[in-house]
Write a protein that holds these residues in place. Structure first.
Motif, short mmCIF file in Angstrom:
data_model
loop_
_atom_site.label_atom_id
_atom_site.label_comp_id
_atom_site.label_asym_id
_atom_site.label_seq_id
_atom_site.Cartn_x
_atom_site.Cartn_y
_atom_site.Cartn_z
N GLU A 1 0.83 -1.20 0.00
CA GLU A 1 0.00 0.00 0.00
C GLU A 1 0.87 1.25 0.00
O GLU A 1 0.56 2.23 -0.69
N ASP A 2 1.93 1.21 0.79
CA ASP A 2 2.85 2.36 0.82
C ASP A 2 3.42 2.61 -0.57
O ASP A 2 3.51 3.76 -1.03
N THR B 1 0.96 4.21 -2.74
CA THR B 1 0.85 5.64 -2.41
C THR B 1 1.94 6.44 -3.11
O THR B 1 1.68 7.51 -3.68
#
Lengths: 160, 160, 160, 160
Positions: free
Chosen positions: C59-60, C63
């Motif tokens: 997820e990072d 992002t």
């Protein structure tokens, strides 16, 4: 005149291992620092342990006291973690006839803005100039072991 | 306890002006250095002159002696060029009742490997611990003003 | 020409909190460093997260990829932890038409011997000179994102 | 890929001799710097001269141009004084088929706040990424040799 420098760990000796992304107590910083500063004194560096001072036990402090008492020298510097430096200083008060100076650093010696060289300079002059007793040399100040505490909030040593 | 720090120039304060490609004596380094080192002492910095110590005259030394004698404080540090530090020290011996410590640096304070912070640390502890007299704090050593010379070849201060 | 610098954490931003005796990821080092280095370029610093790269999730990375793709600029630098820098680089390859350079440091920017300024210099020149694509600028080398790995034992980036 | 780094002096290599209280051009800083920065590239350092760039003659520039033209490598970095860096760059434009990058420093490499490592990083990436031509890598910017001047008042390189 010879100065014995006992090293027991603390922030001053902290280094950084990238692989583990952790921050650990490494070899004593004081030897390399004295060479870099071109110190022209007779000294020996003795590493007793490498501990964060929050992790020091009564037994550790007994080890330090024994090493200081047994040393042939009467001019002693101890590089020590800052968090319990005053506690160790109290344990050393029973040793008479020696000038004992505890010092360390608020930022590791490998940091650009470290106070390590400054504090070691303070400690060296104290051990040469002060009479027998136990002192803490931090923040440019020579404190009597009985009249000092670490102000954790302000991250500095203050007189009490 | 308050310490008065007189600054008269020397290598410790040397800076570099690129436009002229020359190396000049700048503003006193000691004030910034004490802030960076988080010194927790009461002190004042007084700039008397900004000279390479090889260019100091008898009159300059008289100015320094007068400033020290007239100071309200009895704990005095002087940051000074190294080449004639011992000469100035001799001129200050006539002042009684004060602890006077001369220090400086073999490499400018703005250099990565400068001994400035280390020497200032030494000087601060000396002014706190030593009795009245004139001292030179260089190379990790507290010298009596009468028993020290600069060894130019080895670029360090030695006992005589 | 404007350069957008996204910061996501890593060794380059690590600082040290004495009170806790731990080593944490702090504010992005790159802004202060560019001011100190007198960089004369048009840039903006955007902090996306402050993570040790071993702790980054998919997820990072999503992002980061979204921020790069959505940026109005096509010259992008990302300061990133070294341990998974190549993994993030892979995720960014799908973004076309932009020059994307990942860099970081093997020693924190606050260390005396840090490679941070050197690596940031490399990254800045790469983003100006290289065509669209994803690059890693570490150890003085500009690597294609597909041809590089971190050699953990030797603690450096090598070509594959 | 091998990079040849020619050193001709300048502020980046300036050192300080305490005995003489003067500031002189010393041995090339770039070799030590690349080792400290853990550069993982194939390079050679060749010292051609050690001059303040204000003292460089036409003959000196001819010497540099000949060394660059005669080099077996086509990736060339030159560490050079900043005051006449652009003049030397002009002399090198006649050399074709090579990527030639001039760099240096506004503060000597031995200073705490030197831009040397940052600029060398820039130069290294430029020599790897840019096509044949002559460039100046200063202040975080890669300039075309025809579109740059040193702004002496602001002490930085700017586009023209």
């Amino acid at each position: 005149m010879k100065v014995t420098i006992f090293c027991v760990g603390g922030t001053i000796d902290k280094i950084y291992f990238d692989a583990k992304s952790e921050y650990e107590v490494g070899a004593p910083a004081v030897g390399r620092l004295l060479r870099e500063m071109k110190a022209n004194i007779d000294y020996e560096v003795v590493s007793l342990m490498s501990k964060d001072s929050l992790e020091m036990s009564d037994e550790d402090r007994a080890t330090i006291a024994r090493a200081v008492a047994d040393s042939a020298q009467d001019k002693i510097i101890i590089t020590h973690g800052t968090d319990t430096m005053t506690t160790t200083a109290q344990q050393l008060k029973k040793i008479t006839g020696k000038t004992i100076v505890l010092t360390g650093a608020l930022a590791p010696a490998i940091f650009k803005d470290s106070d390590a060289a400054f504090n070691i300079g303070c400690a060296l002059a104290t051990v040469q100039c002060a009479g027998p007793g136990v002192y803490i040399a931090m923040n440019g100040r020579v404190f009597d072991a009985d009249k000092v505490r670490k102000d954790v909030d302000q991250n500095r040593f203050v007189e009490i």
